[in-house]
Design a protein around this motif. Structure first.
Motif: not given
Length: 166
Positions: A130-147
């Protein structure tokens, strides 16, 4: 017309046609982003590198960021109505919405365009990629939540492991 003025005019015309100087009134991409940037305030930990990475991501995407280094982001999160369970090391506020965690700029733009009734957006945890949490080419799945104001949340956007969060 004096010879010097003619030479200056010819030189200026040649320089413009070669693309070496911008046209009068034309702005560079950075100047355009700055002139039309959407203001966002960010409350973040002064010692957190991922916060700086997220701020850089926002600036790269045309946001005009005002940063406040604070010891406790929870105070600002509570003031904005963002439930603590969505808490992160940084909290933003833009267009009356709270932005919690590593929310991509594209989703903030989508929120501002749609203007839903909500407290804001959150990305719980600190997902790699995610933006600011870049670690090379690794991208873990995540969701953006509407609160929502009642503290509930729904999925606003999904970022699969193969997606790049830029």
């Amino acid at each position: 017309m004096k010879r010097r003025e003619v030479l200056k005019g010819l030189l200026a015309g040649a320089t413009l046609s070669a693309g070496l100087l911008p046209l009068a009134g034309a702005a560079t991409p950075a100047a355009k982003a700055s002139a039309t940037g959407t203001p966002i305030e960010v409350y973040k930990s002064p010692l957190c590198g991922c916060c700086d990475g997220w701020v850089a991501h926002l600036r790269e995407h045309g946001f005009e960021v005002k940063v406040h280094d604070v010891e406790d982001t929870g105070v600002h999160r509570a003031r904005l109505g963002m439930p603590e369970r969505f808490g992160s090391c940084h909290t933003g506020v833009v267009g009356g919405y709270a932005i919690e965690g590593h929310v991509p700029a594209a989703e903030i733009r989508k929120l501002l365009a749609g203007k839903p009734k909500a407290v804001g957006l959150a990305v719980p945890g600190m997902p790699v990629g995610s933006p600011g949490m870049e670690q090379g080419s690794r991208v873990d799945p995540y969701s953006v939540l509407l609160v929502r104001a009642d503290g509930g949340a729904s999925v606003f956007a999904r970022y699969p492991a193969s997606a790049v969060a830029r």
